[in-house]
Scaffold this motif. Structure first.
Motif, PDB file in Angstrom:
ATOM      1  N   GLN A   1      64.356  54.120  53.310  1.00 53.52           N
ATOM      2  CA  GLN A   1      64.462  55.151  52.288  1.00 53.52           C
ATOM      3  C   GLN A   1      64.220  54.519  50.928  1.00 53.52           C
ATOM      4  O   GLN A   1      64.749  53.448  50.620  1.00 53.52           O
ATOM      5  CB  GLN A   1      65.846  55.810  52.322  1.00 53.52           C
ATOM      6  CG  GLN A   1      66.090  56.692  53.533  1.00 53.52           C
ATOM      7  CD  GLN A   1      65.372  58.028  53.412  1.00 53.52           C
ATOM      8  OE1 GLN A   1      64.832  58.357  52.358  1.00 53.52           O
ATOM      9  NE2 GLN A   1      65.365  58.781  54.508  1.00 53.52           N
TER      10      GLN A   1
ATOM     11  N   ASP B   1      65.302  55.493  48.121  1.00 58.14           N
ATOM     12  CA  ASP B   1      66.542  55.437  47.327  1.00 58.14           C
ATOM     13  C   ASP B   1      67.339  54.182  47.666  1.00 58.14           C
ATOM     14  O   ASP B   1      67.948  53.556  46.776  1.00 58.14           O
ATOM     15  CB  ASP B   1      67.384  56.685  47.598  1.00 58.14           C
ATOM     16  CG  ASP B   1      66.743  57.945  47.023  1.00 58.14           C
ATOM     17  OD1 ASP B   1      65.870  57.800  46.132  1.00 58.14           O
ATOM     18  OD2 ASP B   1      67.101  59.062  47.444  1.00 58.14           O
TER      19      ASP B   1
ATOM     20  N   ARG C   1      65.569  61.265  40.764  1.00 61.73           N
ATOM     21  CA  ARG C   1      65.214  61.056  42.161  1.00 61.73           C
ATOM     22  C   ARG C   1      64.960  62.402  42.841  1.00 61.73           C
ATOM     23  O   ARG C   1      65.758  63.338  42.715  1.00 61.73           O
ATOM     24  CB  ARG C   1      66.310  60.297  42.898  1.00 61.73           C
ATOM     25  CG  ARG C   1      66.625  58.945  42.274  1.00 61.73           C
ATOM     26  CD  ARG C   1      67.506  58.128  43.181  1.00 61.73           C
ATOM     27  NE  ARG C   1      67.921  56.890  42.532  1.00 61.73           N
ATOM     28  CZ  ARG C   1      68.594  55.921  43.139  1.00 61.73           C
ATOM     29  NH1 ARG C   1      68.911  56.067  44.425  1.00 61.73           N
ATOM     30  NH2 ARG C   1      68.963  54.836  42.493  1.00 61.73           N
ATOM     31  N   GLY C   2      63.861  62.488  43.540  1.00 64.71           N
ATOM     32  CA  GLY C   2      63.525  63.715  44.247  1.00 64.71           C
ATOM     33  C   GLY C   2      64.445  63.953  45.417  1.00 64.71           C
ATOM     34  O   GLY C   2      64.972  63.020  46.019  1.00 64.71           O
TER      35      GLY C   2
ATOM     36  N   LEU D   1      63.481  63.326  50.117  1.00 62.31           N
ATOM     37  CA  LEU D   1      62.273  62.504  50.235  1.00 62.31           C
ATOM     38  C   LEU D   1      62.140  61.990  51.661  1.00 62.31           C
ATOM     39  O   LEU D   1      63.138  61.623  52.289  1.00 62.31           O
ATOM     40  CB  LEU D   1      62.341  61.331  49.253  1.00 62.31           C
ATOM     41  CG  LEU D   1      62.296  61.714  47.769  1.00 62.31           C
ATOM     42  CD1 LEU D   1      62.423  60.474  46.913  1.00 62.31           C
ATOM     43  CD2 LEU D   1      61.011  62.450  47.448  1.00 62.31           C
TER      44      LEU D   1
ATOM     45  N   THR E   1      61.324  59.342  41.236  1.00 63.81           N
ATOM     46  CA  THR E   1      60.695  59.397  42.564  1.00 63.81           C
ATOM     47  C   THR E   1      60.407  60.861  42.901  1.00 63.81           C
ATOM     48  O   THR E   1      61.214  61.744  42.598  1.00 63.81           O
ATOM     49  CB  THR E   1      61.607  58.789  43.637  1.00 63.81           C
ATOM     50  OG1 THR E   1      62.847  59.497  43.658  1.00 63.81           O
ATOM     51  CG2 THR E   1      61.860  57.316  43.366  1.00 63.81           C
ATOM     52  N   SER E   2      59.255  61.089  43.522  1.00 62.60           N
ATOM     53  CA  SER E   2      58.873  62.462  43.887  1.00 62.60           C
ATOM     54  C   SER E   2      57.816  62.398  44.984  1.00 62.60           C
ATOM     55  O   SER E   2      57.249  61.338  45.269  1.00 62.60           O
ATOM     56  CB  SER E   2      58.326  63.228  42.679  1.00 62.60           C
ATOM     57  OG  SER E   2      57.145  62.607  42.189  1.00 62.60           O
ATOM     58  N   ARG E   3      57.564  63.551  45.550  1.00 61.78           N
ATOM     59  CA  ARG E   3      56.524  63.687  46.576  1.00 61.78           C
ATOM     60  C   ARG E   3      55.418  64.586  46.030  1.00 61.78           C
ATOM     61  O   ARG E   3      55.667  65.691  45.575  1.00 61.78           O
ATOM     62  CB  ARG E   3      57.104  64.288  47.851  1.00 61.78           C
ATOM     63  CG  ARG E   3      56.048  64.488  48.945  1.00 61.78           C
ATOM     64  CD  ARG E   3      56.670  64.922  50.239  1.00 61.78           C
ATOM     65  NE  ARG E   3      55.659  65.078  51.287  1.00 61.78           N
ATOM     66  CZ  ARG E   3      55.932  65.310  52.570  1.00 61.78           C
ATOM     67  NH1 ARG E   3      57.195  65.410  52.969  1.00 61.78           N
ATOM     68  NH2 ARG E   3      54.954  65.440  53.455  1.00 61.78           N
TER      69      ARG E   3
ATOM     70  N   LEU F   1      54.024  59.503  48.281  1.00 57.45           N
ATOM     71  CA  LEU F   1      55.314  59.275  47.637  1.00 57.45           C
ATOM     72  C   LEU F   1      55.042  58.514  46.341  1.00 57.45           C
ATOM     73  O   LEU F   1      54.427  57.444  46.353  1.00 57.45           O
ATOM     74  CB  LEU F   1      56.233  58.461  48.554  1.00 57.45           C
ATOM     75  CG  LEU F   1      57.616  58.133  47.985  1.00 57.45           C
ATOM     76  CD1 LEU F   1      58.423  59.399  47.783  1.00 57.45           C
ATOM     77  CD2 LEU F   1      58.359  57.181  48.920  1.00 57.45           C
TER      78      LEU F   1
END
Length: 766
Positions: free
Chosen positions: A614, A616, A641-642, A645, A684-686, A691
């Motif tokens: 992960q 994270d 943070r998304g 994820l 962080t994102s998608r 990613l």
């Protein structure tokens, strides 16, 4: 021999007989043409008169029918107006409709319908019910009731009335259309009531549709097929209805029939007289035609010969020459017939030889293989001939002279010489080619031809005799071939061809590429040496990066060890804290080992060892290691943070290196930034199938000209930097098939973006 004068006179006699036979024929044809022209003129005038009358009558009839249909439409308009003014009651409607139907038998029904085509008032009762079963008829009625425009329906079959059309007029209530008045008109009754008897006696009246099919008709006689027809559009109603009138067949006047009979009788009489005359002349012309054909056939055969033909009498005088002989010597026939030796086509230098041949022929000395002699054309050009002679015997078996045939053999003598010269030129060119060329028989492998380069390359003898050899010692191969005997390399091209005797052969062309192969081998060895040198340079870069990357876990281990020693001296080290510190030291030692293994794999060009992780968790592992620099530099950390994820399949240690370097560089980039403006953002994102990890700072930023060199080895924007951190980060990201980029951060600073494809997740999950 045939006499040309007789042959030429036969066509003249035949032409005269043909002219005598053609005169009565011509007279008869002129008479018949004049009579036929007169009859055609009279017939055409009568036909034009009938057509003009037909057009006038049809136009009158078409207007009559249109007026009648328009009258019914006007009646519907009056009903609609009275209904809109509320002056039309149900009682008055039925009274008016009954009167109209009684006076116009073609009017089958009158009704008031609503917008759905349902009858409100109808005379007779239920008269419009059959229309509701026909969608093609009901749709125009509904359209008229809804949009307020007059319309008509296509032709339909109404029970008891046959083909019919319906006329519709919208009815208004205020400003709204509430229905339509409908009148059903029978087309058969319309024609019966409104086509007068005098029209029906002359013409067949039909109503036809777009396909030319008869919908309704008024017939007084049996149907006919006659080209005297006229059509006009019958609109209203629409849908392509047309009125067609066809004239009945009528007999012409009596005098015209008598004239036809007289003309036919005279024609028969003239034909009989001509037949008698022709029978009389046929017997006379038969012999002339047979003789003409025979003479023409013989003359055609003589003139079509390629060989020259010459006849002379017993005294040596020329009596006949054919066309080929004239073309051969260049003289016309009239210039040669009657001439005695010496002949004008004898060259001066060969006159004695020609006289000897001439005398030998007159003595009857004619060898089977003929005479070889040289003649001269009228232009002075010399040419060689082969002359054959034989006695000329007439129909009574008596010799009347000598017949000779001549063949021009000049080109036959030149061909061997030209072929030999061509062969010598071809061999000279072939021997001048550096490539080895050979022709071999496809079945037996016999060497049919080769050049000098081929014989020298494969040590073959110079003789031209048959030699069974495999030209390249490896039959059937094409491409690069190695000859172990001569230790040479050849580039071979092979093609199947047809030899001069129509046999199938192989054409081989071999080019010596030994030097090229040796040069290629030298280039390959040089490339291997350069590659080895490049790998040694990469090893040097990795050694520098090893010291750069191991500094962090070793520093952490040293910090934990120093803290444990200090707390132990002060007696303030609980066992649980000692366990925690030892776990951290073990983790950092493991991390150092993983870094060494990862760099070793990088040097050896191995694929990363991906496991499920992960993003994270990776960030949570890196941030504690940089907690002290964050607090020391007073950097405010912002995390976005998304949610949800996906799991990333990657090398955990390598990605931790990337995050560690990017965050550490961001902290160091804000050393000159005011403390209150120091902000580090981790997001962080998608995005689709990727990613995205973003690390942004508020430092002084990177100049545009520096961005192009930022990821190059040994290039750094910091005075104490080694220039390897970002280069290693990009290499790690590219190992994961991702992309590392940098751009200016809006509001100041820089923003580094790591994009990792999630397609790897699917591949490893499967």
């Amino acid at each position: 021999m045939s006499n040309p004068a007789v042959i030429n006179s036969l066509p003249r006699l035949s032409r005269r007989a043909n002219w005598l036979w053609a005169m009565p024929n011509l007279a008869m044809l002129c008479f018949l043409a004049a009579g036929a022209a007169l009859l055609l003129f009279l017939n055409k005038n009568e036909r034009e008169s009938r057509r003009e009358a037909l057009i006038k009558d049809v136009m009158w009839q078409e207007q009559t029918l249109k007026v009648q249909i328009q009258g019914h439409q006007n009646y519907l308009i009056e009903l609609a107006r009275d209904y809109a003014r509320r002056e039309l009651t149900e009682r008055s409607f039925y009274t008016s409709a009954a009167s109209l139907v009684a006076n116009n038998s073609e009017l089958v029904a009158v009704a008031l319908t609503n917008e759905y085509g349902e009858a409100v008032w109808s005379y007779p009762a239920n008269a419009v019910d059959p229309l509701r079963t026909l969608p093609a008829v009901l749709e125009p009625l509904q359209r008229s009731a809804r949009i307020g425009l007059s319309s008509s329906t296509p032709v339909f079959d109404y029970p008891g009335a046959g083909p019919a059309v319906a006329l519709a007029q919208p009815s208004m209530a205020g400003n709204h259309t509430v229905g339509a008045f409908v009148a059903v008109v029978s087309l058969k009754r319309l024609l019966r009531n409104h086509v007068p008897w005098w029209i029906a006696q002359r013409y067949q009246i039909n109503v036809i549709d777009l396909q030319g099919e008869v919908v309704a008709a008024r017939l007084e006689q049996e149907p006919i097929v006659n080209e005297l027809t006229q059509e006009l559009a019958l609109d209203p109603p629409g849908y392509g209805l047309r009125l067609r009138a066809t004239a009945y067949q009528t007999s012409g006047p009596l005098w015209l029939k008598v004239l036809y009979g007289v003309l036919a009788g005279l024609s028969l009489l003239m034909l009989w007289s001509l037949w008698v005359l022709k029978r009389h002349m046929r017997e006379r012309l038969a012999a002339e035609k047979a003789l003409t054909r025979e003479m023409s056939y013989r003359r055609a055969m003589e003139d079509s010969l390629v060989s020259g033909m010459r006849a002379m009498d017993m005294e040596g005088r020329i009596t006949y020459v054919n066309r080929a002989f004239c073309r051969m010597v260049g003289f016309e026939a009239h210039e040669l017939i009657g001439r005695k030796p010496p002949m004008p086509y004898w060259p001066p230098e060969s006159t004695s030889q020609c006289e000897m041949v001439y005398a030998a022929i007159r003595r009857g000395e004619c060898p089977p293989n003929g005479f070889s002699v040289r003649f001269m054309r009228k232009s002075g050009e010399r040419f060689d001939v082969r002359l054959y002679a034989s006695p000329l015997i007439d129909g009574h078996g008596q010799q009347t002279g000598w017949m000779a045939s001549l063949n021009d053999v000049t080109e036959l003598k030149r061909e061997p010489e030209a072929l030999k010269a061509s062969h010598e030129r071809f061999v000279a060119v072939l021997n001048g080619v550096d490539a080895a060329v050979a022709v071999t028989d496809r079945d037996s492998g016999e060497l049919l031809m080769s050049n000098r380069a081929f014989r020298e390359s494969f040590q073959l003898p110079e003789g031209d005799g048959p030699l069974c050899a495999l030209p390249l010692r490896q039959a059937g191969k094409e491409g690069e071939v190695f000859d172990p005997v001569a230790t040479r390399w050849y580039q071979v091209r092979r093609r199947e061809s047809v030899w001069v005797d129509q046999s199938l052969v192989w054409l081989d062309i071999a080019t010596d590429i030994t030097e090229k192969k040796l040069a290629g081998e030298r280039e390959r060895q040089q490339a291997e040496k350069l590659q080895q040198t490049a790998r040694l340079v990469a090893m040097g870069e990795m050694a520098s990066s090893l010291a750069h990357e191991l500094n962090q876990p070793l520093a952490a281990i040293s910090s934990y060890g120093t803290a444990c020693r200090n707390l132990s001296k002060m007696g303030q080290l609980p066992p649980e804290d000692l366990d925690t510190a030892l776990d951290r030291i073990t983790e950092q030692a493991r991390r150092a080992g993983e870094i060494i293994r990862g760099i070793r794999e990088f040097v050896h060009r191995r694929e990363p060892k991906r496991t499920a992780c992960q993003i994270d968790e990776l960030i949570d592992t890196v941030l504690p290691l940089l907690g002290a620099p964050l607090r020391k530099q007073n950097v405010r950390l912002v995390e976005r943070r998304g949610s949800e994820l996906p799991v990333l399949y990657a090398d955990r240690v390598m990605l931790e290196q990337v995050l560690f370097n990017l965050i550490k560089n961001a902290i160091e980039a804000m050393a000159d930034t005011p403390p209150e403006a120091r902000e580090l953002t981790i997001e962080t994102s998608r995005r689709g199938h990727q990613l995205v990890i973003t690390v942004a700072d508020r430092g002084r930023g990177i100049e545009p000209e520096q961005m192009t060199r930022l990821f190059q080895p040994f290039y750094s924007t910091k005075p104490e930097g080694m220039g390897m951190g970002l280069n290693i980060c990009r290499s790690i990201v590219e190992y994961h098939h991702g992309r590392l980029g940098v751009e200016a951060n809006p509001g100041g600073g820089s923003r580094f973006t790591v994009s990792l494809p999630l397609a790897l997740e699917i591949a490893h999950a499967n």
